[in-house]
Scaffold this motif. Structure first.
Motif, PDB file in Angstrom:
ATOM      1  N   THR A  67       0.846  -1.184   0.000  1.00 50.42           N
ATOM      2  CA  THR A  67       0.000   0.000   0.000  1.00 50.42           C
ATOM      3  C   THR A  67       0.887   1.242   0.000  1.00 50.42           C
ATOM      4  N   VAL A  69       0.786   5.398   0.366  1.00 47.46           N
ATOM      5  CA  VAL A  69      -0.008   6.532   0.823  1.00 47.46           C
ATOM      6  C   VAL A  69       0.853   7.780   0.677  1.00 47.46           C
ATOM      7  N   VAL A  77      -4.621  13.520   0.231  1.00 47.96           N
ATOM      8  CA  VAL A  77      -4.157  12.172   0.543  1.00 47.96           C
ATOM      9  C   VAL A  77      -4.525  11.269  -0.614  1.00 47.96           C
ATOM     10  N   GLN A  79      -3.985   7.161  -2.145  1.00 49.69           N
ATOM     11  CA  GLN A  79      -3.606   5.808  -1.752  1.00 49.69           C
ATOM     12  C   GLN A  79      -3.665   4.896  -2.954  1.00 49.69           C
TER      13      GLN A  79
END
Length: 81
Positions: A67, A69, A77, A79
């Protein structure tokens, strides 16, 4: 026939090209660190004149899942899996 020194601008052209041609006045730095548990944290900062931009990104790895981010200067933000 005798030539003069030429135009004033032409005299310093080579010196100016040496000092300023292909020179970027922007400043950029990146710091990255890794942990033993599979976490990577990277911070980037850019200065363009009086403006400062930056972002922090992390990459988390656990078994078969990765993942990413990222947080930027405007608190956006994002992701990615």
């Amino acid at each position: 026939m005798v030539k003069g020194p030429g135009l004033y601008l032409d005299i310093g052209k080579k010196a100016r090209d040496l000092l300023y041609k292909d020179y970027q006045s922007d400043h950029k730095f990146t710091v990255t660190t890794y942990t033993s548990t599979g976490v990577a944290i990277s911070s980037t900062g850019i200065r363009k004149g009086d403006l400062y931009l930056g972002d922090v990104s992390t990459q988390l790895k656990n078994k078969n899942i990765t993942t990413d981010v990222k947080v930027d200067t405007n608190s956006n933000v994002s992701q990615q899996n």
